[in-house]
Motif scaffolding. Structure first.
Motif, mmCIF file in Angstrom:
data_model
loop_
_atom_site.group_PDB
_atom_site.id
_atom_site.type_symbol
_atom_site.label_atom_id
_atom_site.label_comp_id
_atom_site.label_asym_id
_atom_site.label_seq_id
_atom_site.Cartn_x
_atom_site.Cartn_y
_atom_site.Cartn_z
ATOM 1 N N TRP A 133 -4.565 -13.664 4.496
ATOM 2 C CA TRP A 133 -5.363 -12.863 5.448
ATOM 3 C C TRP A 133 -6.322 -13.739 6.274
ATOM 4 C CZ3 TRP A 133 -5.332 -7.762 7.043
ATOM 5 C CH2 TRP A 133 -6.469 -7.302 7.703
ATOM 6 N N ARG A 150 0.854 -1.194 0.000
ATOM 7 C CA ARG A 150 0.000 0.000 0.000
ATOM 8 C C ARG A 150 0.883 1.235 0.000
ATOM 9 N NH1 ARG A 150 -4.436 0.393 -1.955
ATOM 10 N NH2 ARG A 150 -5.095 -1.546 -0.982
ATOM 11 N N ILE A 159 -0.173 -8.400 10.907
ATOM 12 C CA ILE A 159 -1.398 -9.119 11.274
ATOM 13 C C ILE A 159 -0.996 -10.264 12.213
ATOM 14 C CG2 ILE A 159 -2.568 -8.430 9.147
ATOM 15 C CD1 ILE A 159 -2.032 -11.162 7.950
ATOM 16 N N TYR A 187 -2.529 -9.557 -4.863
ATOM 17 C CA TYR A 187 -3.141 -8.781 -3.781
ATOM 18 C C TYR A 187 -4.473 -9.392 -3.333
ATOM 19 C CZ TYR A 187 -5.687 -5.003 -1.512
ATOM 20 O OH TYR A 187 -6.440 -4.284 -0.627
ATOM 21 N N HIS A 205 2.218 -9.328 2.367
ATOM 22 C CA HIS A 205 2.268 -9.374 0.902
ATOM 23 C C HIS A 205 3.638 -9.845 0.406
ATOM 24 C CE1 HIS A 205 -0.462 -6.172 2.307
ATOM 25 N NE2 HIS A 205 -1.267 -6.655 1.396
ATOM 26 N N GLY A 253 -3.918 1.148 8.389
ATOM 27 C CA GLY A 253 -3.202 1.305 9.661
ATOM 28 C C GLY A 253 -1.696 1.258 9.437
ATOM 29 N N ALA A 264 -6.821 4.393 3.682
ATOM 30 C CA ALA A 264 -7.340 3.906 4.970
ATOM 31 C C ALA A 264 -6.551 2.670 5.357
ATOM 32 C CB ALA A 264 -8.820 3.567 4.830
HETATM 33 O O1 F6P Z 1 -1.739 -5.117 8.390
HETATM 34 C C1 F6P Z 1 -2.855 -5.331 7.689
HETATM 35 C C2 F6P Z 1 -3.068 -4.209 6.752
HETATM 36 O O2 F6P Z 1 -2.125 -4.241 5.728
HETATM 37 C C3 F6P Z 1 -3.031 -2.905 7.510
HETATM 38 O O3 F6P Z 1 -1.830 -2.349 7.453
HETATM 39 C C4 F6P Z 1 -4.052 -2.054 6.864
HETATM 40 O O4 F6P Z 1 -4.814 -1.382 7.770
HETATM 41 C C5 F6P Z 1 -4.868 -2.985 6.067
HETATM 42 O O5 F6P Z 1 -4.327 -4.266 6.128
HETATM 43 C C6 F6P Z 1 -5.001 -2.400 4.719
HETATM 44 O O6 F6P Z 1 -5.188 -3.303 3.763
HETATM 45 P P1 F6P Z 1 -5.080 -2.937 2.246
HETATM 46 O O7 F6P Z 1 -3.674 -2.653 1.955
HETATM 47 O O8 F6P Z 1 -5.639 -4.147 1.629
HETATM 48 O O9 F6P Z 1 -5.945 -1.738 2.044
#
Ligand code: F6P
Length: 539
Positions: A149, A60, A221, A140, A197, A80, A78
């Motif tokens: 996940w 991301r 996670i 992804y 990932h 974390g 969005a």
């Molecule tokens: O750690 C899991 C995570 O990658 C977080 O960092 C984040 O909040 C979320 O999943 C975001 O997921 P994606 O990259 O699929 O938007």
């Protein structure tokens, strides 16, 4: 090859033990508590890792460019992970290698696919890696989010093991490895990989023949227990990839133990449980817990700002709040977050506290995410259906208990909602950390507000003054809402003050600092500047 240094006796670099590096401490707290700050982290990186390139890899990207009519705008995702790692990059400088996912991303990069960020005040470089639709599907959506996940979160969602996804996942990890090696050139580099990932990337980097790469990874996670992990058809390859790291971090010791047990059962290696190290093929991987956090100072500062005051006013008007009690929840629309359970908890509360019908307003922000996947479409439908069912059941005149908003909000609007909420619910069924809980706490300089927090988040280990709930028992959420509403302002203040102290101290700079200082205890590849600094730190 890098080995953890065994001879050095100095404790890991920590400003609490090294006041020079931590100039700031909040006046109203224990004088002796010294904080990690952006400056102290910067000092550590520029002083003791001098001469190293700093390369973060995360799927991301931290800033996404999009076309809005004929203009290009950017936003923060969005995520974390992105929210936590961006402040580290602002302190360290360097390169973030990530997937260019915005429709205007191509339009703003240079000939090396790079753009300086943050766009209004550049502090580091973002290198975009382009993925085809097939790459996104297999890497992804497929392997990362339909296999790893659900396998890592205990929510009873079955992982999908698809050999084509696995092939794409391998190929995209190679694509990222090439981009990282290109960025590193021949320079000594510290590569800091984020998340699930990139299970294969550490090994690919170590097998590249470059001797001057230090590779660390943080797994954002939970790590599954061996009974779950053993069903994965590619478990040996995943473990081999991750054991390419010099350092592998998880949020909790519990995750580290699960990982070491998986290694014990499925990978040829020697494990030193005392030191939390795995030796495989002569190389050592250190496995440690580093609970992630947020930039407390920044959120706290924002919470005091006039923009947030204005946004609070706007929320009040938009919700027609009047003197109603406000509850809130904010997250990505994900089946791990327990949103349906929370809404059912609200229903349970109203059923047992009829006097609050018409007097309570609950705002749920649920940001659509991974919507091409069937499990995500299913959870979105369910959240819509349950919210509608409960609203219909309790509706009176223009009042309904739940306002469901399915869009991403900027930090000002989110902090404003945090500030207005009498109680905030984080009811994840399983969550590595859950930074939203920490953001709520950082947004409450007034010391008011009650956090209702799932027992199955990483954050519960630190935020002991939250009201704990098992989200699978929705009546527990209902009871916690009742307790939150009944809680006196004094009691709220006592709890919130303690939680704020914890988050202020265990902030994201401490997270980054602890990871880097652990690496400083290794025999890093030859780099005169670092060697000198290490000698200093050992003295
Ligand atoms: O750690 C899991 C995570 O990658 C977080 O960092 C984040 O909040 C979320 O999943 C975001 O997921 P994606 O990259 O699929 O938007």
């Amino acid at each position: 090859m890098i080995q953890p240094r065994r001879l050095q006796s100095a404790a890991a670099f920590d400003p609490a033990a090294d006041r020079e590096h931590a100039p700031w401490s909040p006046g109203n707290q224990d004088e002796l508590i010294v904080m990690w700050t952006r400056d102290s982290l910067q000092e550590l990186i520029h002083g003791r890792l001098a001469g190293y390139k700093f390369i973060v890899v995360a799927n991301r990207e931290p800033y996404v460019h999009r076309f809005v009519e004929d203009r290009i705008v950017y936003s923060k995702p969005a995520s974390g992970m992105a929210t936590a790692v961006d402040p580290i990059m602002l302190a360290s400088g360097g390169v973030w290698v990530g997937h260019g996912s915005g429709d205007a991303d191509h339009a703003v990069v240079d000939e090396h696919d790079c753009v300086a960020v943050p766009p209004e005040d550049p502090r580091y470089k973002l290198r975009r890696v382009w993925l085809t639709k097939e790459d996104e599907q297999g890497f992804y959506l497929g392997f990362s989010n339909e296999c790893l996940w659900p396998m890592s979160h205990i929510t009873f969602t079955r992982p999908r093991f698809d050999a084509r996804d696995w092939e794409t996942y391998q190929r995209v990890n190679e694509l990222f490895a090439n981009a990282v090696l290109d960025e590193a050139g021949d320079d000594p580099s510290f590569v800091f990989i984020q998340d699930y990932h990139f299970c294969l990337l550490p090994r690919l980097l170590k097998n590249s023949g470059r001797k001057n790469l230090v590779v660390a990874q943080f797994w954002h996670i939970p790590w599954p227990n061996p009974e779950v992990f053993r069903v994965c058809p590619w478990k040996e390859e995943i473990l081999d990839g991750l054991l390419g790291n010099d350092l592998l971090g998880f949020h909790l010791r519990y995750d580290c133990r699960n990982f070491l047990e998986a290694v014990d059962r499925f990978a040829e290696s020697r494990i030193d449980y005392e030191r939390s190290e795995v030796v495989r093929g002569g190389a050592t991987t250190r496995v440690n817990a580093f609970p992630i956090s947020i930039d407390f100072e920044e959120t706290n500062r924002l919470a005091h700002s006039p923009e947030v005051e204005q946004a609070m006013h706007n929320w009040r008007r938009q919700l027609q709040l009047g003197d109603r009690i406000l509850g809130a929840g904010i997250e990505r629309l994900d089946y791990t977050k327990g949103i349906v359970e929370r809404l059912r908890g609200l229903d349970s509360f109203l059923s047992t506290h009829l006097e609050y019908v018409g007097r309570l307003q609950f705002v749920q922000i649920a940001v659509p995410s991974r919507s091409h996947l069937a499990d995500y479409r299913r959870i979105e439908d369910e959240v819509d259906r349950v919210a509608d069912e409960i609203n219909w059941k309790w509706r009176q005149g223009r009042w309904k208990p739940i306002t469901l908003i399915k869009e991403h909000h900027d930090p000002v609007r989110m902090v404003a909602l945090h500030r207005l909420a009498h109680f905030f619910i984080v009811s994840s069924l399983h969550d590595g950390m859950n930074l939203v809980a920490k953001e709520f706490v950082a947004s409450r300089p007034d010391g008011q507000g009650v956090l209702i927090l799932s027992r199955f988040t990483g954050a519960i280990r630190e935020l002991e003054d939250a009201l704990p709930v098992n989200p699978f028992g929705t009546h527990e959420i209902g009871d916690a809402i009742a307790a939150a509403i009944a809680m006196t302002p004094d009691e709220q203040k006592r709890r919130m003050t303690r939680m704020r102290e914890v988050v202020a101290r265990n902030n994201v700079y401490r997270w980054g600092g602890k990871i880097l200082s652990t690496l400083l205890h290794f025999d890093l590849p030859e780099n005169p500047a670092t060697a000198e600094a290490l000698q200093d730190s050992a003295r």
